[in-house]
Enzyme design. Structure first.
Site, mmCIF file in Angstrom:
data_model
loop_
_atom_site.group_PDB
_atom_site.id
_atom_site.type_symbol
_atom_site.label_atom_id
_atom_site.label_comp_id
_atom_site.label_asym_id
_atom_site.label_seq_id
_atom_site.Cartn_x
_atom_site.Cartn_y
_atom_site.Cartn_z
ATOM 1 C CG ASP A 89 -2.301 0.483 0.964
ATOM 2 O OD1 ASP A 89 -2.453 1.304 0.054
ATOM 3 O OD2 ASP A 89 -3.240 0.099 1.697
ATOM 4 C CG ASP A 105 -9.917 1.469 -0.753
ATOM 5 O OD1 ASP A 105 -8.904 1.578 -1.466
ATOM 6 O OD2 ASP A 105 -9.876 1.293 0.470
ATOM 7 C CD GLU A 124 -0.354 4.796 -7.626
ATOM 8 O OE1 GLU A 124 -1.257 4.289 -8.341
ATOM 9 O OE2 GLU A 124 -0.069 6.010 -7.636
ATOM 10 C CD1 TRP A 125 -5.597 3.076 -3.049
ATOM 11 C CD2 TRP A 125 -4.217 4.827 -2.772
ATOM 12 N NE1 TRP A 125 -5.002 2.958 -1.819
ATOM 13 C CE2 TRP A 125 -4.159 4.020 -1.617
ATOM 14 C CE3 TRP A 125 -3.443 5.994 -2.827
ATOM 15 C CZ2 TRP A 125 -3.347 4.332 -0.535
ATOM 16 C CZ3 TRP A 125 -2.626 6.304 -1.744
ATOM 17 C CH2 TRP A 125 -2.590 5.478 -0.628
ATOM 18 N N GLY A 126 -4.027 4.204 -8.365
ATOM 19 C CA GLY A 126 -4.070 4.791 -9.709
ATOM 20 C C GLY A 126 -3.750 6.272 -9.728
HETATM 21 C C1 GLA Z 1 -6.087 1.247 1.624
HETATM 22 C C2 GLA Z 1 -6.254 0.244 0.504
HETATM 23 C C3 GLA Z 1 -7.290 -0.786 0.890
HETATM 24 C C4 GLA Z 1 -6.902 -1.468 2.171
HETATM 25 C C5 GLA Z 1 -6.690 -0.438 3.272
HETATM 26 C C6 GLA Z 1 -6.107 -1.054 4.531
HETATM 27 O O1 GLA Z 1 -7.225 2.009 1.770
HETATM 28 O O2 GLA Z 1 -6.617 0.899 -0.684
HETATM 29 O O3 GLA Z 1 -7.469 -1.713 -0.157
HETATM 30 O O4 GLA Z 1 -5.743 -2.234 1.962
HETATM 31 O O5 GLA Z 1 -5.797 0.582 2.848
HETATM 32 O O6 GLA Z 1 -5.903 -0.102 5.548
#
Ligand code: GLA
Length: 408
Positions: free
Chosen positions: A148, A206, A183-185
């Protein structure tokens, strides 16, 4: 003699090239279960063992679900030698014992860390301890690392450097470990994740348990928001490296703490869950479920164990579907499959039922005659030139078209 030597050198070189060309892990999108959305802090050895048993008993393992990924909150801290150790209450026998159990079921174990001193949940992360942590994970028998990016610098250069450091460390262990970049794109990971050693990279925030959210920029994305974000990324996907649109909310019905945002989203309908699953398969996405598979109802099981959809996802060619049509809330996705076949998915994005009529030639750009398998009705039709029918609100229709059979 000389010729013999030359021939064996050529064969050996070809073999090496072949081995190099075959990714050692994630040659198809990883499939499995992740603890995050439903269990969050409640991860434990007991839970993961029960999930492993359920994975086998439910038939999910038999259809390809393999990785059990323990997400955030498993870490206890670092010992005097700076080695990571798991929370002693939740994982009383340590991770090696758990990995052995999971392996004894024919499954694989995944774990989570972060490219900073602290994870998103605020427990110890791996920054500055990459080699040591990768060695620890390998010694435990870990097969998958979700890494993450909370508490880390915003820019792409730092992200690449931090991810590559862990990628190199994993590589050095010589253990085949799937490396999942999260890293969410935000820093276009599709451009650099493979060079950092990544096998999949999140493309979005997410996943939330809703069809569509109007607050994507505030970190809320539903099924439709997520699907739209994959548009244009198809060229980056392939064996060994996949766009990751995040978890399957299929079957959560508003129960996941994170995906429901503590009850704000009440979940999706069965139709919407089936559409998410079908679209994830079209997109060659990792198929990571989040629900409690110890208690899985038959309607959800029918979605998650749909062998025809899973075969589309896991197709050896590894191509991600592209959007070839999007008008009046009907969207068509086309995915090339191995063996001269194509998958077509027509999605009704709207809240109204619709009728459709498309030509395989001019609309799907699949000229000639085709043998068509309509997945949900299991109908097989020969020499089809048109796809017509009704499609309910938020539902989809999936076809596999086979050119080989067209001439029969
Ligand atoms: C981030 C990630 C999630 C999850 C949480 C855990 O938000 O995007 O998928 O792993 O952290 O804290």
């Amino acid at each position: 003699m000389y010729l013999k030597l030359l021939a064996s050198t050529v064969v050996f070189t070809l073999f090496i090239l072949f081995v190099k060309a075959q990714p050692s892990v994630a040659s198809t999108p990883p499939m499995g279960w992740n603890s995050w959305n439903l269990f969050e802090e409640e991860v434990s050895e007991k839970l993961v063992k029960q999930i492993a048993d359920a994975m086998v008993n439910s038939g999910m393992a038999g259809t390809g679900y393999q990785y059990l990924v323990i997400d955030d909150f498993w870490v206890g801290g670092r010992n005097a030698k700076n080695e990571l150790f798991p929370d002693p209450v939740r994982f009383p026998n340590g991770m090696k014992v758990l990995a052995d159990y999971v392996h004894s079921k024919g499954l694989k174990l995944g774990i989570y860390s972060d490219a900073a001193a602290l994870t998103c949940g605020g427990v110890t992360g791996s920054y500055d301890f990459e080699e040591q942590d990768a060695a620890t994970f390998a010694a435990w028998g870990i097969d998958y690392l979700k890494y993450d990016y909370c508490n880390a610098p915003d820019d792409m250069v730092s992200a690449f450097a931090r991810y590559k450091k862990m990628g190199d460390a994993l590589h050095k262990t010589n253990r085949p470990i799937v490396y999942s970049i999260c890293e969410w794109g935000q820093r276009q990971p599709w451009l650099w994740a493979k060079a950092a050693g990544g096998n999949l990279w999140r493309t979005t925030w997410d996943m939330r348990d809703t069809w569509l959210s109007n607050e994507y920029n505030a970190g809320h994305n539903g099924i439709i928001n997520t699907i739209d974000k994959q548009n244009g990324l198809e060229k980056y996907a392939g064996p060994g490296g996949w766009n990751d649109p995040d978890l399957l909310v299929t079957g959560l019905f508003g129960k996941g703490k994170s995906s429901s945002l503590n009850g704000r989203y009440t979940g999706c309908t069965l139709t919407e869950y089936r559409s998410q699953f079908a679209l994830w398969c079209m997109l060659a996405a990792p198929l990571m479920v989040n629900l409690d598979i110890r208690n899985i109802d038959s309607s959800i099981k029918a979605i998650l164990l749909n062998k025809d959809l899973i075969a589309i996802d896991q197709d050896a060619l590894g191509s991600q579907a592209s959007v070839i049509y999007n008008q009046n809330d009907l969207e068509i996705f086309k995915k090339e499959l191995s063996g001269d076949r194509y998958a077509i998915c027509i999605l009704n994005r709207s809240a109204e039922n619709k009728t459709f009529s498309f030509s395989t030639g001019s609309d799907f750009k699949l000229h000639g005659q085709w043998m068509v398998h309509e997945i949900f009705t299991n109908k097989r039709l020969r020499s089809v030139k048109k796809a017509e029918g009704k499609i309910n609100a938020h539902d989809c229709v999936v076809y596999v078209l086979n050119a080989t059979d067209a001439s029969e």
